[in-house]
Design a protein around this motif. Structure first.
Motif, PDB file in Angstrom:
ATOM      1  N   THR A 196       0.816  -1.223   0.000  1.00  0.00           N
ATOM      2  CA  THR A 196       0.000   0.000   0.000  1.00  0.00           C
ATOM      3  C   THR A 196       0.846   1.268   0.000  1.00  0.00           C
ATOM      4  O   THR A 196       0.322   2.360   0.239  1.00  0.00           O
ATOM      5  N   SER A 197       2.140   1.127  -0.279  1.00  0.00           N
ATOM      6  CA  SER A 197       3.031   2.292  -0.308  1.00  0.00           C
ATOM      7  C   SER A 197       2.930   3.001  -1.657  1.00  0.00           C
ATOM      8  O   SER A 197       3.822   2.920  -2.508  1.00  0.00           O
ATOM      9  N   ASN A 198       1.815   3.669  -1.866  1.00  0.00           N
ATOM     10  CA  ASN A 198       1.585   4.403  -3.102  1.00  0.00           C
ATOM     11  C   ASN A 198       0.797   5.672  -2.792  1.00  0.00           C
ATOM     12  O   ASN A 198       0.462   5.936  -1.630  1.00  0.00           O
ATOM     13  N   ASP A 199       0.482   6.436  -3.809  1.00  0.00           N
ATOM     14  CA  ASP A 199      -0.153   7.746  -3.601  1.00  0.00           C
ATOM     15  C   ASP A 199      -1.538   7.660  -2.984  1.00  0.00           C
ATOM     16  O   ASP A 199      -1.987   8.598  -2.318  1.00  0.00           O
ATOM     17  N   VAL A 200      -2.244   6.548  -3.205  1.00  0.00           N
ATOM     18  CA  VAL A 200      -3.611   6.447  -2.683  1.00  0.00           C
ATOM     19  C   VAL A 200      -3.707   5.597  -1.424  1.00  0.00           C
ATOM     20  O   VAL A 200      -4.721   5.609  -0.722  1.00  0.00           O
ATOM     21  N   GLY A 201      -2.649   4.839  -1.122  1.00  0.00           N
ATOM     22  CA  GLY A 201      -2.637   4.054   0.104  1.00  0.00           C
ATOM     23  C   GLY A 201      -3.510   2.822   0.066  1.00  0.00           C
ATOM     24  O   GLY A 201      -4.124   2.454   1.072  1.00  0.00           O
ATOM     25  N   ASN A 221      -4.086  -1.279  -2.148  1.00  0.00           N
ATOM     26  CA  ASN A 221      -3.594  -2.252  -3.116  1.00  0.00           C
ATOM     27  C   ASN A 221      -4.678  -3.286  -3.362  1.00  0.00           C
ATOM     28  O   ASN A 221      -5.298  -3.785  -2.425  1.00  0.00           O
ATOM     29  N   GLY A 232      -6.080   5.249   3.887  1.00  0.00           N
ATOM     30  CA  GLY A 232      -5.922   5.015   2.451  1.00  0.00           C
ATOM     31  C   GLY A 232      -7.265   4.901   1.747  1.00  0.00           C
ATOM     32  O   GLY A 232      -8.295   4.620   2.364  1.00  0.00           O
ATOM     33  N   LYS A 241     -12.817   4.024   1.502  1.00  0.00           N
ATOM     34  CA  LYS A 241     -11.792   4.741   2.270  1.00  0.00           C
ATOM     35  C   LYS A 241     -11.660   4.128   3.659  1.00  0.00           C
ATOM     36  O   LYS A 241     -12.668   3.902   4.343  1.00  0.00           O
ATOM     37  N   LYS A 293      -7.480   8.563 -13.363  1.00  0.00           N
ATOM     38  CA  LYS A 293      -6.432   8.097 -14.275  1.00  0.00           C
ATOM     39  C   LYS A 293      -6.924   8.057 -15.716  1.00  0.00           C
ATOM     40  O   LYS A 293      -6.196   8.428 -16.643  1.00  0.00           O
ATOM     41  N   LYS A 351       0.470  14.651 -13.165  1.00  0.00           N
ATOM     42  CA  LYS A 351       0.591  13.699 -12.065  1.00  0.00           C
ATOM     43  C   LYS A 351       0.332  12.263 -12.500  1.00  0.00           C
ATOM     44  O   LYS A 351       0.486  11.336 -11.718  1.00  0.00           O
ATOM     45  N   PHE A 352      -0.107  12.081 -13.752  1.00  0.00           N
ATOM     46  CA  PHE A 352      -0.441  10.729 -14.223  1.00  0.00           C
ATOM     47  C   PHE A 352       0.463  10.298 -15.371  1.00  0.00           C
ATOM     48  O   PHE A 352       0.910  11.066 -16.152  1.00  0.00           O
TER      49      PHE A 352
END
Length: 216
Positions: free
Chosen positions: A68-73, A75, A103, A159, A184, A215-216
């Motif tokens: 989950t280490s991404n911009d939205v938190g 996976n 996230g 969320k 996206k 950003k995309f």
């Protein structure tokens, strides 16, 4: 007499439309997907039944937490026909959704499936938006063990409301539900949608559009 024929024809057409408004139904015990076949069909070609093994019906690893280490938190670990060939023609798939603290699984749609979601751990806010013209937001906070359904094709999101990791399991009514992540798709298309189109659609300055597209 003619009116009866027309009515019967209309009913037959409507029935056929409903019958074909889902994934193909199996006409044999199974139709394990043959991803190596060069034949193109609406779905996936069947593997020779004599070559089918138990592994074709097995997926391992759904107990493992996604990154989950991404911009939205979040996976999503999908278990669709690409990951589990034995699902071919069965009209079902599933996914594990992991959430970092606070996230989100951003607004998206599944063009070919209804989704039913069960919260395994955590406290999750969910919602979907009805179609035009009402565009009503229907939302609910789910606790562990709660189940919520997202209608086919409608924009929806989740969320994590907690400060701990959360987990949900989703079932989907297609072997290949597809996913369209709204932000996206709109701002990250390849090539980009023209800035003036998005500026007018979102009623913002074109520079805002270009900033988001970057950003995309």
């Amino acid at each position: 007499m003619m009116s009866r024929v027309l009515i019967f024809s209309f009913l037959l057409l409507a029935t056929c439309s409903i019958a074909f408004a889902s994934d193909p139904s199996p006409l044999q015990d199974f139709c394990v997907a043959d991803s190596k076949s060069p034949v193109l069909v609406n779905g996936v070609v069947c593997k020779d039944a004599k070559l089918v093994q138990a592994e074709d019906f097995l997926f391992r690893g759904l107990h493992l937490m996604g990154n989950t280490s991404n911009d939205v938190g979040s996976n999503v670990t999908a278990v669709a026909v690409a990951e589990l060939p034995g699902l071919n023609t069965f009209g079902i798939s599933m996914a594990r959704i992991d959430f970092a603290p606070m996230g989100i699984n951003p607004p998206h749609t599944h063009p070919r499936a209804t989704e039913i979601l069960t919260v395994i751990e955590g406290r999750i806010l969910v919602g979907f938006v009805t179609s035009n013209l009402e565009n009503r937001l229907i939302t609910k906070v789910l606790e562990k063990g709660d189940v919520f359904v997202f209608p086919k094709g409608l924009i929806h999101f989740q969320k994590n409301l907690g400060h701990e990791y959360a987990i949900a399991i989703a079932g989907l009514s297609s072997q290949n539900p597809g996913v369209i992540t709204i932000a996206k798709a709109v701002f990250g298309s390849n090539p980009h949608i023209a800035g003036d189109i998005l500026a007018k659609a979102f009623q913002v300055d074109m520079n805002v559009v270009y900033q988001i597209q970057s950003k995309f």
